[in-house]
Scaffold this motif. Structure first.
Motif, PDB file in Angstrom:
ATOM      1  N   PHE A   1     -55.870  28.866  12.072  1.00 44.53           N
ATOM      2  CA  PHE A   1     -56.398  27.524  12.269  1.00 44.53           C
ATOM      3  C   PHE A   1     -55.891  26.616  11.160  1.00 44.53           C
ATOM      4  O   PHE A   1     -55.837  27.009   9.990  1.00 44.53           O
ATOM      5  CB  PHE A   1     -57.930  27.537  12.251  1.00 44.53           C
ATOM      6  N   ILE A   2     -55.513  25.391  11.538  1.00 42.79           N
ATOM      7  CA  ILE A   2     -55.017  24.398  10.583  1.00 42.79           C
ATOM      8  C   ILE A   2     -55.866  23.149  10.734  1.00 42.79           C
ATOM      9  O   ILE A   2     -55.826  22.478  11.770  1.00 42.79           O
ATOM     10  CB  ILE A   2     -53.530  24.084  10.836  1.00 42.79           C
ATOM     11  N   LEU A   3     -56.661  22.848   9.706  1.00 45.39           N
ATOM     12  CA  LEU A   3     -57.606  21.735   9.758  1.00 45.39           C
ATOM     13  C   LEU A   3     -57.086  20.563   8.931  1.00 45.39           C
ATOM     14  O   LEU A   3     -56.782  20.724   7.740  1.00 45.39           O
ATOM     15  CB  LEU A   3     -58.977  22.152   9.217  1.00 45.39           C
ATOM     16  N   ASP A   4     -56.990  19.410   9.551  1.00 44.85           N
ATOM     17  CA  ASP A   4     -56.651  18.172   8.847  1.00 44.85           C
ATOM     18  C   ASP A   4     -57.961  17.573   8.349  1.00 44.85           C
ATOM     19  O   ASP A   4     -58.769  17.066   9.142  1.00 44.85           O
ATOM     20  CB  ASP A   4     -55.925  17.205   9.791  1.00 44.85           C
ATOM     21  N   LEU A   5     -58.187  17.612   7.054  1.00 48.70           N
ATOM     22  CA  LEU A   5     -59.462  17.176   6.492  1.00 48.70           C
ATOM     23  C   LEU A   5     -59.580  15.665   6.406  1.00 48.70           C
ATOM     24  O   LEU A   5     -60.662  15.154   6.114  1.00 48.70           O
ATOM     25  CB  LEU A   5     -59.653  17.793   5.101  1.00 48.70           C
ATOM     26  N   ASN A   6     -58.493  14.953   6.677  1.00 49.24           N
ATOM     27  CA  ASN A   6     -58.554  13.496   6.672  1.00 49.24           C
ATOM     28  C   ASN A   6     -59.022  12.945   8.020  1.00 49.24           C
ATOM     29  O   ASN A   6     -59.953  12.141   8.079  1.00 49.24           O
ATOM     30  CB  ASN A   6     -57.196  12.897   6.299  1.00 49.24           C
ATOM     31  N   ASP A   7     -58.367  13.371   9.104  1.00 52.43           N
ATOM     32  CA  ASP A   7     -58.757  12.831  10.415  1.00 52.43           C
ATOM     33  C   ASP A   7     -59.702  13.767  11.165  1.00 52.43           C
ATOM     34  O   ASP A   7     -60.065  13.486  12.309  1.00 52.43           O
ATOM     35  CB  ASP A   7     -57.529  12.500  11.266  1.00 52.43           C
ATOM     36  N   MET A   8     -60.087  14.900  10.531  1.00 47.66           N
ATOM     37  CA  MET A   8     -61.107  15.808  11.078  1.00 47.66           C
ATOM     38  C   MET A   8     -60.703  16.363  12.446  1.00 47.66           C
ATOM     39  O   MET A   8     -61.492  16.430  13.381  1.00 47.66           O
ATOM     40  CB  MET A   8     -62.468  15.111  11.155  1.00 47.66           C
ATOM     41  N   THR A   9     -59.448  16.771  12.560  1.00 45.86           N
ATOM     42  CA  THR A   9     -58.961  17.433  13.772  1.00 45.86           C
ATOM     43  C   THR A   9     -58.329  18.763  13.360  1.00 45.86           C
ATOM     44  O   THR A   9     -58.035  18.989  12.176  1.00 45.86           O
ATOM     45  CB  THR A   9     -57.916  16.588  14.514  1.00 45.86           C
ATOM     46  N   TYR A  10     -58.106  19.628  14.342  1.00 50.30           N
ATOM     47  CA  TYR A  10     -57.516  20.918  14.023  1.00 50.30           C
ATOM     48  C   TYR A  10     -56.551  21.353  15.117  1.00 50.30           C
ATOM     49  O   TYR A  10     -56.615  20.903  16.259  1.00 50.30           O
ATOM     50  CB  TYR A  10     -58.599  21.986  13.838  1.00 50.30           C
ATOM     51  N   THR A  11     -55.643  22.234  14.739  1.00 48.90           N
ATOM     52  CA  THR A  11     -54.764  22.918  15.682  1.00 48.90           C
ATOM     53  C   THR A  11     -54.887  24.415  15.413  1.00 48.90           C
ATOM     54  O   THR A  11     -55.432  24.834  14.382  1.00 48.90           O
ATOM     55  CB  THR A  11     -53.296  22.482  15.524  1.00 48.90           C
ATOM     56  N   SER A  12     -54.384  25.220  16.324  1.00 48.93           N
ATOM     57  CA  SER A  12     -54.437  26.668  16.137  1.00 48.93           C
ATOM     58  C   SER A  12     -53.231  27.313  16.804  1.00 48.93           C
ATOM     59  O   SER A  12     -52.612  26.726  17.698  1.00 48.93           O
ATOM     60  CB  SER A  12     -55.729  27.254  16.710  1.00 48.93           C
TER      61      SER A  12
ATOM     62  N   ALA B   1     -63.622  35.491  10.255  1.00 50.20           N
ATOM     63  CA  ALA B   1     -62.641  34.742   9.474  1.00 50.20           C
ATOM     64  C   ALA B   1     -62.288  35.510   8.199  1.00 50.20           C
ATOM     65  O   ALA B   1     -63.140  36.173   7.597  1.00 50.20           O
ATOM     66  CB  ALA B   1     -63.178  33.363   9.133  1.00 50.20           C
ATOM     67  N   GLU B   2     -61.029  35.417   7.792  1.00 50.00           N
ATOM     68  CA  GLU B   2     -60.555  36.181   6.623  1.00 50.00           C
ATOM     69  C   GLU B   2     -59.886  35.249   5.612  1.00 50.00           C
ATOM     70  O   GLU B   2     -60.542  34.492   4.938  1.00 50.00           O
ATOM     71  CB  GLU B   2     -59.598  37.287   7.084  1.00 50.00           C
ATOM     72  N   GLY B   3     -58.552  35.320   5.500  1.00 49.10           N
ATOM     73  CA  GLY B   3     -57.849  34.563   4.479  1.00 49.10           C
ATOM     74  C   GLY B   3     -57.948  33.073   4.680  1.00 49.10           C
ATOM     75  O   GLY B   3     -57.985  32.566   5.815  1.00 49.10           O
ATOM     76  N   ILE B   4     -57.977  32.316   3.557  1.00 53.37           N
ATOM     77  CA  ILE B   4     -58.081  30.855   3.624  1.00 53.37           C
ATOM     78  C   ILE B   4     -57.371  30.248   2.415  1.00 53.37           C
ATOM     79  O   ILE B   4     -57.413  30.791   1.315  1.00 53.37           O
ATOM     80  CB  ILE B   4     -59.560  30.409   3.673  1.00 53.37           C
ATOM     81  N   ILE B   5     -56.666  29.141   2.640  1.00 56.01           N
ATOM     82  CA  ILE B   5     -56.023  28.389   1.554  1.00 56.01           C
ATOM     83  C   ILE B   5     -56.188  26.900   1.823  1.00 56.01           C
ATOM     84  O   ILE B   5     -56.344  26.460   2.965  1.00 56.01           O
ATOM     85  CB  ILE B   5     -54.521  28.723   1.413  1.00 56.01           C
ATOM     86  N   TYR B   6     -56.141  26.114   0.747  1.00 55.82           N
ATOM     87  CA  TYR B   6     -56.188  24.656   0.839  1.00 55.82           C
ATOM     88  C   TYR B   6     -54.928  24.091   0.214  1.00 55.82           C
ATOM     89  O   TYR B   6     -54.467  24.557  -0.833  1.00 55.82           O
ATOM     90  CB  TYR B   6     -57.404  24.099   0.104  1.00 55.82           C
ATOM     91  N   HIS B   7     -54.378  23.035   0.861  1.00 59.91           N
ATOM     92  CA  HIS B   7     -53.256  22.319   0.273  1.00 59.91           C
ATOM     93  C   HIS B   7     -53.153  20.933   0.868  1.00 59.91           C
ATOM     94  O   HIS B   7     -53.071  20.759   2.090  1.00 59.91           O
ATOM     95  CB  HIS B   7     -51.935  23.055   0.502  1.00 59.91           C
ATOM     96  N   ASN B   8     -53.194  19.930   0.006  1.00 60.47           N
ATOM     97  CA  ASN B   8     -52.885  18.558   0.386  1.00 60.47           C
ATOM     98  C   ASN B   8     -53.677  18.103   1.612  1.00 60.47           C
ATOM     99  O   ASN B   8     -53.108  17.708   2.638  1.00 60.47           O
ATOM    100  CB  ASN B   8     -51.380  18.411   0.636  1.00 60.47           C
ATOM    101  N   SER B   9     -54.999  18.161   1.510  1.00 58.60           N
ATOM    102  CA  SER B   9     -55.923  17.716   2.559  1.00 58.60           C
ATOM    103  C   SER B   9     -55.812  18.532   3.842  1.00 58.60           C
ATOM    104  O   SER B   9     -56.200  18.075   4.913  1.00 58.60           O
ATOM    105  CB  SER B   9     -55.706  16.224   2.891  1.00 58.60           C
ATOM    106  N   THR B  10     -55.295  19.740   3.732  1.00 54.44           N
ATOM    107  CA  THR B  10     -55.173  20.622   4.887  1.00 54.44           C
ATOM    108  C   THR B  10     -55.761  21.984   4.541  1.00 54.44           C
ATOM    109  O   THR B  10     -55.499  22.530   3.457  1.00 54.44           O
ATOM    110  CB  THR B  10     -53.709  20.786   5.314  1.00 54.44           C
TER     111      THR B  10
END
Length: 581
Positions: free
Chosen positions: A467-478, A446-455
């Motif tokens: 990878f895109i993680l939804d920190l509210n419903d604890m699911t991810y897409t890629s 894993a390399e670059g990472i950013i956070y924005h608005n619960s994502t």
């Protein structure tokens, strides 16, 4: 051939500068043959700006071990046989145009390319062993926004082989000359003749908010059309201008005519921007040198965006790769070595910790090959930091700090690790081994990472996955980086660092690229489309290099990036003087 299942057709396009005899090919699509014998394979693309265009079709036999390779410069492919066929054609304006030398970008041209031996009547590129012919179709678009047109020198009706001859002097970039009008059909012109590039010295107020510009706004899209800056060895989006501001091994020039006491550092890598109380800012850049020769260096700018100082802020560390800005505007620099740590650096000369960089708790007692840091500052009393590690078994860490400010990263907190579950779900676990195993299975290196608005957004470079993680419903897409491409350029090599810009509105994410024939800076929009902002000329001086150090000035009027091996740092501005986004 050893069966049609290994036969592929590659499509490329190029927008031709009248002064060039060589073309910069842009990959469109690869299509696998569905059967043996004669057949028709088709693809389509939107022509970029420019009256002179070219298309290449390459037939290749690709063995299993190289079947995933593409070539972004349109050169002959690997395998026991290959064949390239090119066609150069002129795009004419409609009859109502008063200037037939201009290509009107209020229209979209979508030629359909095909490979066939029998002739067809559809508008296609028809490739045989001896010839290619093409008839592009002209389809109007509902785009009503004025956009630039490309003005070219008149040419005689000679063949393409004699029309494009090397120029006795290098061509300069197109310049934007918009006309203020209420008519949406009016378009600024982009002249291909040599011209000087206007310089902008924007004012950065103390509150660091963008101020209105008196320059006329010119709408442009990243990668819609790239032009070549021969002196810099790059291709960059029309509407942008780049200049070199630092070079490894050379002292930095200051606005007052002076120079730095030390030379600009080598192996520059991740970078961030820290605003300063006087309205200026510091560009904070890692050095990825090994064996205790790495560190962090600060390039200081005044409120007018002029360089005033350059100095070392952290020395004695090794392979400082990525990092991230803290909510209190310190720089966190991560060492990518087996027992590396993440160091906190204070760029403000007036702060008490300015000369006292310190290892944080983010890397744990054993350390690791850490990369990049992102932070969720929703709860200001307990900020949450996310840290990536560039290893096959490199777990993604989540550190919840006890407090905020400088001491928050040194006095205590709790660490958990990312674990992917079935059904595109994830959780944070206290099991380090579970985090390592999840990394190896889903997100190695894993390399670059950013956070924005619960994502949470992060990239795994080996698999070239975002990878895109939804920190509210604890699911991810890629998704595979660069999978949905728009315009010129290509993103075929490994993603590295990422930063965000205006995610609330435009949702732009910027990527650096490691390796390839034309490493670049690429942009992803909210719909998942990718564009090239700038890149090295394919096969040029930066081939095999790595783009690094992407960052915006606080007012977003300047963008910074560099090439690591070449040791070149560049500053990019919009030609209309407006902020990015």
């Amino acid at each position: 051939a050893d069966g049609y299942t290994n036969d592929y057709v590659y499509f490329y396009h190029a927008s031709i500068q009248a002064t060039l005899i060589t073309f910069d090919w842009n990959f469109i699509e690869r299509i696998q043959c569905t059967r043996g014998g004669q057949q028709t394979l088709t693809t389509s693309y939107t022509l970029p700006k420019g009256s002179e265009q070219a298309v290449r079709v390459s037939i290749r036999h690709m063995e299993n071990d190289i079947i995933g390779l593409t070539s972004d410069d349109g050169s002959c492919g690997l395998g026991p046989f290959d064949d390239n066929d090119d066609v150069v054609f002129t795009v004419m304006t409609d009859a109502s145009s008063t200037d037939t030398s201009n290509f009107s970008t209020s229209e979209t041209l979508e030629p359909i390319a095909s490979i066939t031996k029998p002739p067809t009547v559809s508008p296609t590129i028809k490739t045989t062993s001896n010839m290619i012919s093409m008839t592009p179709s002209l389809q109007p678009t509902d785009e009503s926004t004025p956009s630039p047109s490309m003005t070219r020198e008149p040419t005689s009706s000679t063949s393409p082989s004699t029309r494009y001859k090397p120029s006795s002097s290098p061509s300069t970039k197109p310049t934007m000359s918009p006309t203020v009008t209420n008519m949406p059909s009016s378009k600024p012109s982009i002249s291909a003749s040599p011209t000087s590039t206007p310089s902008y010295s924007p004012s950065i107020p103390n509150n660091l908010t963008p101020t209105p510009s008196m320059s006329p706004f010119v709408l442009f899209t990243y990668g819609e059309s790239l032009y070549r800056d021969t002196s810099l060895g790059i291709q960059i989006s029309v509407g942008l201008t780049a200049r070199q501001i630092a070079q490894t091994g050379t002292k930095v020039s200051f606005a007052n005519g002076g120079q730095s006491s030390i030379s600009y550092h080598g192996m520059m890598d991740g970078a961030g921007i820290a605003p300063l109380p006087d309205g200026g800012y510091a560009y904070l850049s890692n050095s990825e040198k090994s064996s205790g020769r790495g560190g962090v260096y600060g390039l200081y700018f005044n409120k007018d965006g002029q360089i005033t100082d350059y100095k070392a802020l952290l020395t004695g560390t090794s392979r400082n790769c990525g990092g991230g800005m803290s909510p209190w505007n310190t720089w966190i620099s991560c060492e990518e070595v087996g027992d590396g740590q993440c160091w906190q650096v204070e760029p403000d000369p007036n702060k008490p910790n300015h000369n006292s960089p310190k290892a944080t708790l983010l890397g744990g007692p054993s350390g690791g090959a850490y990369e990049t840091v992102a932070v969720d500052y929703t709860n200001t009393s307990k900020p949450v930091f996310f840290i990536t590690e560039d290893k096959t078994y490199g777990e993604l860490r989540r550190f919840e700090a006890d407090g905020n400010g400088w001491d928050a990263l040194h006095v205590g907190g709790r660490t958990t690790y990312l674990q992917f579950l079935s059904g595109n779900r994830f959780r944070w676990t206290t099991s380090l081994s579970a985090g390592k195993n999840s990394a190896a299975s889903y997100y190695p290196n894993a390399e670059g990472i950013i956070y924005h608005n619960s994502t949470l957004y992060f990239v795994a470079k080996v698999t070239r996955t975002l990878f895109i993680l939804d920190l509210n419903d604890m699911t991810y897409t890629s998704e595979r980086t660069g999978s949905s491409w728009v315009g010129q350029g290509a993103f075929n090599s490994q993603p590295d660092q990422i930063i965000e810009s205006d995610l609330d509105k435009r949702k732009f994410i910027y990527f650096t690229e490691d390796g390839g024939k034309a490493p670049g800076v690429h942009v992803r929009d909210r719909k998942g489309n990718y564009y090239t902002m700038a890149r090295g000329v394919p096969g040029g001086r930066y081939a095999g290099d790595e783009t690094v150090g992407i960052a915006f000035s606080p007012d977003r009027r300047k963008f910074y990036f560099g090439f690591q091996d070449a040791g070149v740092l560049m500053e990019v501005t919009r030609d209309d003087g407006q902020p990015f986004n």
